[in-house]
Design an enzyme around this catalytic site. Structure first.
Site, PDB file in Angstrom:
ATOM      1  N   LYS A  10      -0.712  -6.672  -8.040  1.00  0.00           N
ATOM      2  CA  LYS A  10      -0.896  -7.629  -7.279  1.00  0.00           C
ATOM      3  C   LYS A  10      -2.339  -8.282  -7.425  1.00  0.00           C
ATOM      4  O   LYS A  10      -2.465  -9.478  -7.544  1.00  0.00           O
ATOM      5  CB  LYS A  10      -0.818  -7.336  -5.668  1.00  0.00           C
ATOM      6  CG  LYS A  10      -1.438  -8.251  -4.650  1.00  0.00           C
ATOM      7  CD  LYS A  10      -0.411  -9.449  -4.332  1.00  0.00           C
ATOM      8  CE  LYS A  10      -1.118 -10.487  -3.068  1.00  0.00           C
ATOM      9  NZ  LYS A  10      -2.355 -10.094  -2.813  1.00  0.00           N
ATOM     10  N   HIS A  36       0.966  -1.078   0.031  1.00  0.00           N
ATOM     11  CA  HIS A  36      -0.152   0.034  -0.029  1.00  0.00           C
ATOM     12  C   HIS A  36       0.849   1.349   0.048  1.00  0.00           C
ATOM     13  O   HIS A  36       0.625   2.169  -0.798  1.00  0.00           O
ATOM     14  CB  HIS A  36      -0.864   0.004   1.223  1.00  0.00           C
ATOM     15  CG  HIS A  36      -1.771  -1.256   1.434  1.00  0.00           C
ATOM     16  ND1 HIS A  36      -1.677  -2.201   2.234  1.00  0.00           N
ATOM     17  CD2 HIS A  36      -3.050  -1.396   0.626  1.00  0.00           C
ATOM     18  CE1 HIS A  36      -2.652  -3.042   2.159  1.00  0.00           C
ATOM     19  NE2 HIS A  36      -3.378  -2.870   1.320  1.00  0.00           N
TER      20      HIS A  36
HETATM   21  P1  AMP Z   1      -6.233  -4.260  -0.282  1.00  0.00           P
HETATM   22  O1  AMP Z   1      -6.169  -3.166   0.890  1.00  0.00           O
HETATM   23  O2  AMP Z   1      -5.804  -5.479  -0.316  1.00  0.00           O
HETATM   24  O3  AMP Z   1      -7.624  -4.049  -0.981  1.00  0.00           O
HETATM   25  O4  AMP Z   1      -5.235  -3.664  -1.543  1.00  0.00           O
HETATM   26  C1  AMP Z   1      -5.470  -2.135  -1.738  1.00  0.00           C
HETATM   27  C2  AMP Z   1      -4.608  -1.860  -3.009  1.00  0.00           C
HETATM   28  O5  AMP Z   1      -3.042  -2.260  -2.677  1.00  0.00           O
HETATM   29  C3  AMP Z   1      -4.937  -2.638  -4.186  1.00  0.00           C
HETATM   30  O6  AMP Z   1      -5.110  -1.835  -5.367  1.00  0.00           O
HETATM   31  C4  AMP Z   1      -3.855  -3.876  -4.161  1.00  0.00           C
HETATM   32  O7  AMP Z   1      -3.644  -4.338  -5.368  1.00  0.00           O
HETATM   33  C5  AMP Z   1      -2.730  -3.037  -3.544  1.00  0.00           C
HETATM   34  N1  AMP Z   1      -1.725  -4.009  -3.153  1.00  0.00           N
HETATM   35  C6  AMP Z   1      -1.922  -4.897  -2.120  1.00  0.00           C
HETATM   36  N2  AMP Z   1      -0.758  -5.637  -2.029  1.00  0.00           N
HETATM   37  C7  AMP Z   1       0.044  -5.240  -2.895  1.00  0.00           C
HETATM   38  C8  AMP Z   1       1.560  -5.627  -2.927  1.00  0.00           C
HETATM   39  N3  AMP Z   1       2.022  -6.571  -2.361  1.00  0.00           N
HETATM   40  N4  AMP Z   1       2.165  -4.861  -4.013  1.00  0.00           N
HETATM   41  C9  AMP Z   1       1.484  -3.782  -4.765  1.00  0.00           C
HETATM   42  N5  AMP Z   1       0.361  -3.343  -4.340  1.00  0.00           N
HETATM   43  C10 AMP Z   1      -0.430  -4.197  -3.578  1.00  0.00           C
END
Ligand code: AMP
Length: 285
Positions: free
Chosen positions: A151, A39
């Site tokens: 991701k 994030h």
């Molecule tokens: P989430 O909180 O899991 O819904 O993720 C929020 C955003 O962060 C989404 O756009 C995900 O794709 C991105 N994200 C989560 N994990 C990663 C990671 N390891 N590398 C890059 N972006 C990420």
């Protein structure tokens, strides 16, 4: 500096309108919280091109299936705000579910076909929930740019299609996957893994690296590549393959022959915990 925290639509719109009034570009990073370096990388990308960065922290009930981890999804809100402060976020939007889905709520966004494959097979309704909340968040925050992680490749592709189909005035950026030193893609769900599962979870990255290497060496059979990945997962204690797929990046349709912009995607269960990872390749022949 500590970010402003809003919980209502009106307060969020007001803060964003003020920033726009001062001539600032608004960058938006939607999240479900439990923030990590993945994030943070999106926030840094947003900070690099936008004067005013908004992060939403909302565990969206509409994207969880009935048997999924909505109730136990981690919600370390104070830690998340500290990370946002450190990263230079101007505004954290942290709504309660009833702010996003008030009584009588009825509308849902579907991005047909793209939502039904890969993760959509084992998580029916998931991407409709994602598209719906992201469209709502776009309408509330009204960002100039929005940042998503590779991701969640299928999610990024679906949202890109939604932005195009609905003529949304938002520019999308897709940022690279951030990994732990041993290759495991960072995820808020990694905290569910036991010490042993955490060790074995590197199989996703190892399998993708192996597939990538085989493509570089000239392998063009999608079936052969998915079989290699499946075999590695099958040989890993505690791991159960959900899918290994080689698909066209635009259509997300399964390929026979690897060619063009190709997404190689994996989903693997460790107990109830489902991990995903992928690699996007440009294969020129
Ligand atoms: P989430 O909180 O899991 O819904 O993720 C929020 C955003 O962060 C989404 O756009 C995900 O794709 C991105 N994200 C989560 N994990 C990663 C990671 N390891 N590398 C890059 N972006 C990420």
């Amino acid at each position: 500096m500590a970010p402003l925290i809003t919980t209502t639509v009106a307060a969020t719109r007001e803060a964003v309108a003020q920033a726009k009034g001062r001539g600032m570009r608004v960058g938006f990073v939607p999240t479900m919280g439990a923030l990590h370096e993945g994030h943070a990388s999106l926030i840094r990308a947003a900070r690099a091109e936008c004067g005013f960065v908004v992060v939403s922290i909302f565990v969206n009930p509409a994207q969880f299936g009935p048997q999924e981890d909505l109730a136990r999804y981690p919600r370390p809100f104070e830690q998340d705000v500290a990370l946002c402060a450190q990263a230079g976020v101007a505004l954290v939007f942290h709504p309660q579910p009833q702010v996003i889905y008030p009584p009588g709520y009825k509308t849902r966004v579907e991005v047909r076909e793209l939502q039904d494959v890969l993760c959509g097979t084992s998580r029916p309704g998931h991407f409709g929930g994602v598209a719906t909340v992201v469209l709502k968040l776009f309408n509330i925050v009204q960002p100039d740019l929005a940042y998503f992680g590779q991701k969640d490749a299928q999610q990024a592709r679906i949202l890109e299609q939604m932005i195009e189909d609905l003529n949304l005035p938002v520019t999308m950026r897709i940022c690279p996957i951030v990994r732990a030193d041993d290759g495991l893609a960072l995820s808020s769900r990694n905290v569910y893994l036991s010490v042993e599962e955490r060790q074995h979870a590197t199989v996703l990255f190892r399998a993708l690296t192996d597939v990538h290497r085989r493509v570089d060496a000239g392998e063009r059979s999608a079936a052969a590549l998915t079989q290699c990945a499946a075999d590695l997962v099958a040989g890993t204690p505690g791991a159960r393959l959900d899918y290994a797929a080689v698909v066209d990046w635009r259509t997300l349709r399964t390929l026979d022959v690897v060619s063009g912009q190709v997404l190689i995607a994996l989903a693997v269960y460790f107990g109830p915990t489902r991990l995903i990872d992928n690699v996007l390749l440009e294969v020129k022949d």
